[in-house]
Design a protein around this motif. Sequence first.
Motif, PDB file in Angstrom:
ATOM      1  N   CYS A 245       0.836  -1.209   0.000  1.00 19.08           N
ATOM      2  CA  CYS A 245       0.000   0.000   0.000  1.00 19.08           C
ATOM      3  C   CYS A 245       0.873   1.263   0.000  1.00 19.08           C
ATOM      4  O   CYS A 245       1.775   1.403   0.818  1.00 19.08           O
ATOM      5  CB  CYS A 245      -0.898  -0.023   1.233  1.00 19.08           C
ATOM      6  N   CYS A 248      -2.381   5.969  -1.054  1.00 19.32           N
ATOM      7  CA  CYS A 248      -2.987   6.963  -1.967  1.00 19.32           C
ATOM      8  C   CYS A 248      -4.433   7.292  -1.596  1.00 19.32           C
ATOM      9  O   CYS A 248      -5.005   8.254  -2.087  1.00 19.32           O
ATOM     10  CB  CYS A 248      -2.918   6.461  -3.404  1.00 19.32           C
ATOM     11  N   CYS A 251      -8.880   3.820  -2.442  1.00 19.17           N
ATOM     12  CA  CYS A 251      -9.878   2.868  -1.946  1.00 19.17           C
ATOM     13  C   CYS A 251     -10.839   3.568  -0.991  1.00 19.17           C
ATOM     14  O   CYS A 251     -12.060   3.390  -1.056  1.00 19.17           O
ATOM     15  CB  CYS A 251      -9.193   1.695  -1.270  1.00 19.17           C
ATOM     16  N   CYS A 285      -7.433   0.123  -6.718  1.00 18.03           N
ATOM     17  CA  CYS A 285      -6.106   0.133  -6.068  1.00 18.03           C
ATOM     18  C   CYS A 285      -4.997   0.026  -7.126  1.00 18.03           C
ATOM     19  O   CYS A 285      -4.928  -0.958  -7.859  1.00 18.03           O
ATOM     20  CB  CYS A 285      -6.005  -1.021  -5.074  1.00 18.03           C
TER      21      CYS A 285
HETATM   22  S1  SF4 Z   1      -5.971   2.222  -3.108  1.00 19.03           S
HETATM   23 FE1  SF4 Z   1      -5.963   1.907  -0.868  1.00 19.03          FE
HETATM   24  S2  SF4 Z   1      -4.914  -0.074  -0.575  1.00 19.03           S
HETATM   25 FE2  SF4 Z   1      -4.460   0.606  -2.679  1.00 19.03          FE
HETATM   26  S3  SF4 Z   1      -2.509   1.700  -2.452  1.00 19.03           S
HETATM   27 FE3  SF4 Z   1      -4.133   3.245  -2.294  1.00 19.03          FE
HETATM   28  S4  SF4 Z   1      -4.514   3.435  -0.068  1.00 19.03           S
HETATM   29 FE4  SF4 Z   1      -3.347   1.527  -0.373  1.00 19.03          FE
END
Ligand code: SF4
Length: 301
Positions: A245, A248, A251, A285
């Motif tokens: 992770c 970002c 999600c 993701c």
């Molecule tokens: S979408 Fe969620 S799980 Fe995937 S990298 Fe970004 S913060 Fe991490």
Amino acid sequence: MLSIRFHGRGGQGAKTASRIVGTAAFLEGFTAQDSPIYGAERRGAPVAAFTRIAKKPIRERGLIARPDLVVVADASLIGDPSARVLDGVDERTVLFVNSPLTPDQLRARTSVSGRLTVLDLTDLALKQFGKRGAISALLGAVAGRLAGLRPESIREAIVRELTDLGLTAPVIERNQALAMQCFEAVQPVTLEPGPRAPVPSAQLRTPTYDPPTRGTAGITAGPNSAIRSVSGWRTFRPVLRPDLCNGCWLCFASCPEGAITIKPDGKPAVYYPHCKGCLDCVEVCPTDAMTVEREPEGANK
Ligand code: SF4
Ligand code: SF4
């Protein structure tokens, strides 16, 4: 007339399965009718679809209150009161359930009794396609087999219905092949169509108009509140791999249920009682940190 009721979760393909059976029956010269009901139209929410097959014109319309066959795409629906899977089911009704459990195990864990047949369509689809997806062709093939339809008409119906959905020829062929495996594998149970006891007519109620303090929905009021668990909706669950992770938060921003929170270290955490298993978080993701695990039967929480 033969009455078939399909129960599934939004995205599993119950509506298309109902269409496949209706089209296959039509190709064999029967009169057929199919229609779905979506309710709140929300991925993962319970949906139902109805297929009627007869040799004569079908005059009956609407929902099927007394089904001859009930096809259940997800065993978790049986315990969901809003899905009403067992409504109108009597000792003559046959139930098909997509489940890895045996009929006896299923009877022991749920309120299902009577004439039951099972097959783990989800496992077959995972092995064949390598990923989760709609199982409409498989449900249609199983229902068609139980309804006594011919394999060649089901194959043709699958082509017609999946083509209408815009699927490519190779995908349709793989669905057809697996559907035929399911057609052969399901344990047939003889259906007993015929007149059934009428359903008691609904009691009409006069609407009353309340002041806003009473008539306005409150987000904290059950059952649409924080205490309402939708974990039973899941067939698959998202599982975080923190090492992948990048924080970002895509999600977190994409979850339609607000089931993802951000921890002090900047990484997401899934609150499973509010996670319905739509897997939007997995789709967005960018680092594949959100992975997918199949939900063990009856273990959702
Ligand atoms: S979408 Fe969620 S799980 Fe995937 S990298 Fe970004 S913060 Fe991490
Ligand atoms: S956590 Fe993921 S799978 Fe669960 S509801 Fe949110 S987006 Fe859907």
